[in-house]
Motif scaffolding. Sequence first.
Motif, PDB file in Angstrom:
ATOM      1  N   GLN A  51      43.555  62.734  19.752  1.00  0.00           N
ATOM      2  CA  GLN A  51      44.056  63.964  20.374  1.00  0.00           C
ATOM      3  C   GLN A  51      43.406  64.202  21.734  1.00  0.00           C
ATOM      4  O   GLN A  51      44.077  64.541  22.714  1.00  0.00           O
ATOM      5  N   VAL A  52      42.099  64.002  21.795  1.00  0.00           N
ATOM      6  CA  VAL A  52      41.396  64.225  23.058  1.00  0.00           C
ATOM      7  C   VAL A  52      41.750  63.125  24.061  1.00  0.00           C
ATOM      8  O   VAL A  52      41.952  63.399  25.251  1.00  0.00           O
ATOM      9  N   ALA A  53      41.829  61.880  23.593  1.00  0.00           N
ATOM     10  CA  ALA A  53      42.176  60.764  24.487  1.00  0.00           C
ATOM     11  C   ALA A  53      43.567  60.944  25.076  1.00  0.00           C
ATOM     12  O   ALA A  53      43.805  60.613  26.251  1.00  0.00           O
ATOM     13  N   GLU A  54      44.504  61.471  24.292  1.00  0.00           N
ATOM     14  CA  GLU A  54      45.847  61.722  24.809  1.00  0.00           C
ATOM     15  C   GLU A  54      45.817  62.784  25.902  1.00  0.00           C
ATOM     16  O   GLU A  54      46.508  62.666  26.924  1.00  0.00           O
ATOM     17  N   CYS A  55      45.012  63.815  25.689  1.00  0.00           N
ATOM     18  CA  CYS A  55      44.878  64.854  26.706  1.00  0.00           C
ATOM     19  C   CYS A  55      44.290  64.282  27.994  1.00  0.00           C
ATOM     20  O   CYS A  55      44.684  64.659  29.105  1.00  0.00           O
ATOM     21  N   LEU A  56      43.343  63.345  27.849  1.00  0.00           N
ATOM     22  CA  LEU A  56      42.680  62.718  28.996  1.00  0.00           C
ATOM     23  C   LEU A  56      43.481  61.553  29.569  1.00  0.00           C
ATOM     24  O   LEU A  56      43.111  60.995  30.603  1.00  0.00           O
ATOM     25  N   ARG A 128      35.977  69.616  28.715  1.00  0.00           N
ATOM     26  CA  ARG A 128      37.089  70.488  29.079  1.00  0.00           C
ATOM     27  C   ARG A 128      38.333  70.182  28.256  1.00  0.00           C
ATOM     28  O   ARG A 128      39.118  71.079  27.940  1.00  0.00           O
ATOM     29  N   ALA A 129      38.531  68.910  27.914  1.00  0.00           N
ATOM     30  CA  ALA A 129      39.756  68.502  27.226  1.00  0.00           C
ATOM     31  C   ALA A 129      39.735  68.735  25.724  1.00  0.00           C
ATOM     32  O   ALA A 129      40.785  68.928  25.106  1.00  0.00           O
ATOM     33  N   ARG A 130      38.557  68.743  25.119  1.00  0.00           N
ATOM     34  CA  ARG A 130      38.510  68.720  23.656  1.00  0.00           C
ATOM     35  C   ARG A 130      38.800  70.070  23.011  1.00  0.00           C
ATOM     36  O   ARG A 130      39.149  70.135  21.817  1.00  0.00           O
ATOM     37  N   THR A 142      32.119  56.883  23.647  1.00  0.00           N
ATOM     38  CA  THR A 142      33.247  55.959  23.677  1.00  0.00           C
ATOM     39  C   THR A 142      34.324  56.460  24.633  1.00  0.00           C
ATOM     40  O   THR A 142      34.849  55.700  25.464  1.00  0.00           O
ATOM     41  N   LEU A 143      34.663  57.738  24.524  1.00  0.00           N
ATOM     42  CA  LEU A 143      35.647  58.306  25.450  1.00  0.00           C
ATOM     43  C   LEU A 143      35.160  58.229  26.893  1.00  0.00           C
ATOM     44  O   LEU A 143      35.947  57.975  27.815  1.00  0.00           O
ATOM     45  N   ALA A 144      33.862  58.443  27.102  1.00  0.00           N
ATOM     46  CA  ALA A 144      33.310  58.340  28.450  1.00  0.00           C
ATOM     47  C   ALA A 144      33.522  56.939  29.022  1.00  0.00           C
ATOM     48  O   ALA A 144      33.850  56.775  30.202  1.00  0.00           O
ATOM     49  N   SER A 145      33.342  55.918  28.173  1.00  0.00           N
ATOM     50  CA  SER A 145      33.556  54.543  28.656  1.00  0.00           C
ATOM     51  C   SER A 145      35.019  54.335  29.026  1.00  0.00           C
ATOM     52  O   SER A 145      35.334  53.690  30.037  1.00  0.00           O
ATOM     53  N   PHE A 146      35.942  54.907  28.235  1.00  0.00           N
ATOM     54  CA  PHE A 146      37.367  54.767  28.558  1.00  0.00           C
ATOM     55  C   PHE A 146      37.675  55.413  29.908  1.00  0.00           C
ATOM     56  O   PHE A 146      38.410  54.859  30.728  1.00  0.00           O
ATOM     57  N   ILE A 147      37.125  56.616  30.130  1.00  0.00           N
ATOM     58  CA  ILE A 147      37.367  57.320  31.389  1.00  0.00           C
ATOM     59  C   ILE A 147      36.837  56.514  32.570  1.00  0.00           C
ATOM     60  O   ILE A 147      37.512  56.344  33.597  1.00  0.00           O
ATOM     61  N   ILE A 148      35.612  56.009  32.425  1.00  0.00           N
ATOM     62  CA  ILE A 148      34.991  55.261  33.521  1.00  0.00           C
ATOM     63  C   ILE A 148      35.759  53.969  33.805  1.00  0.00           C
ATOM     64  O   ILE A 148      36.011  53.620  34.968  1.00  0.00           O
ATOM     65  N   PHE A 149      36.173  53.262  32.758  1.00  0.00           N
ATOM     66  CA  PHE A 149      36.933  52.026  32.980  1.00  0.00           C
ATOM     67  C   PHE A 149      38.308  52.333  33.583  1.00  0.00           C
ATOM     68  O   PHE A 149      38.807  51.565  34.419  1.00  0.00           O
ATOM     69  N   ASN A 171      38.149  51.281  18.569  1.00  0.00           N
ATOM     70  CA  ASN A 171      39.405  50.666  18.147  1.00  0.00           C
ATOM     71  C   ASN A 171      40.620  51.509  18.529  1.00  0.00           C
ATOM     72  O   ASN A 171      41.750  51.143  18.233  1.00  0.00           O
ATOM     73  N   LEU A 172      40.398  52.631  19.192  1.00  0.00           N
ATOM     74  CA  LEU A 172      41.521  53.436  19.659  1.00  0.00           C
ATOM     75  C   LEU A 172      42.354  52.663  20.684  1.00  0.00           C
ATOM     76  O   LEU A 172      43.571  52.816  20.754  1.00  0.00           O
TER      77      LEU A 172
END
Length: 450
Positions: A51-56, A128-130, A142-149, A171-172
Amino acid sequence: MNTQSGTLIAGMQTPESQGFAAETASLSEWLGYLEALHPSEIDLGLDRLRQVAECLQVTTLPCKVITVAGTNGKGSTVALLESVLRRAGYRTGCYTSPHFLHYNERIALNGKPVSDALICAAFRQIERARGDISLTYFEFGTLASFIIFAEQKPDIAILEIGLGGRLDAANLIDPDIAIVTTIALDHESWLGHDIAQIGREKAGIFRPGKPAIIGSETLVSSVRETAEVIKTSSIDQLGVTYRWQQTKDGWNWQQLNQAGDVTLQYLQLPELSLPTDNAATVIQALQYLDAMGIKIPTVALYEGLKAASLTGRLQRIGRFMLDVAHNPHAAEYVSKRLPVVKGRRVALLGMLDDKDIESVLDIMAPYFDTWYLAQLDGPRATDVSRIEAHLLGLGCVNICTFDNVSSALTGVLADTDDQDLVFVFGSFYTVAGVLAEKERLLVCTSYERN
């Protein structure tokens, strides 16, 4: 609460209302906040995270992705891959865990940990997104790594699974290539004692229509069976479709067809400081990258494999050797690689309660003359009296116990010289505790070997 917009429900406590200023917080302040944010340290499952990753908008990454799971060998596989790819001129992003000394070690770009500023900026976006969705410390990272990449756009992102596979936060992201290194009993409080089920969970990183690579000759059959059910594009297993052979001056890598004939090989590869099984698995993964247009010159392969190293894996610092080695499989591996020394072999050990402590001690006890047992901190730490009792039952008599790693290190330094080998193992926390005092190791020895 509107999850997609990230707005907060009425009356919900914001970080600021709890005395935490997200916009100006340092990385250490963020980490302290995250440690207290979620009711449990581990909360397997992807629904909250998704849910948070979709928002981001970070459910996919703008680069090729390789995901690595397994009980042992994940870190060295990531390190070998990253080293070869960088020497071939590609920009890499690596997400690994846990860290030894600095949180930044978990997220690396081109072999270097990212800055505090990048991580804090990513944390602010996640916060802010969660909305009112609770995330664990690990999920935030993990989400931070996705954002940075997503922002930095490396050519290839390599994601290491932290725990299990199917339900792990990393694994998301759907990988282009998925690797499972080894399967053994570990993290039994979370994964259970059913080795076949653990294999199915770790094989949950495989994807339909994508290559699945199995980096062990003896992996539980449920891994291959799961790959077949998922309908991966191919299943390559060490000893079946690729292998390595020891030679006088190094080793050879060979790709095999169904008849067992060699269809491709690399000759006289260099001796490595990391496991050759994992290096062979990396070469197999590189064959698929080649088909995707990511070409690896032979010289980059040789140089990258030779140069690869990993903190806390058979790492030498003077008379000290450090290896996390916290389960029986790892203990078996490192016990065969302990060097012959003129003096004594001394163990500095601290372990966590969710490990198979007795089996590790059964394997390692015959190799050491003296044991220095360090009490680790935290609710997962096992009491040194449990370790001491089992060692006494195995006939070990030279045992000293200490309240922490630092005091155990003091005892070891006072009792050993350059003729001895001090092997530090049992946990990331034990190795990290010694690495934090690396200067003490160096001043007491006449040399350092990496």
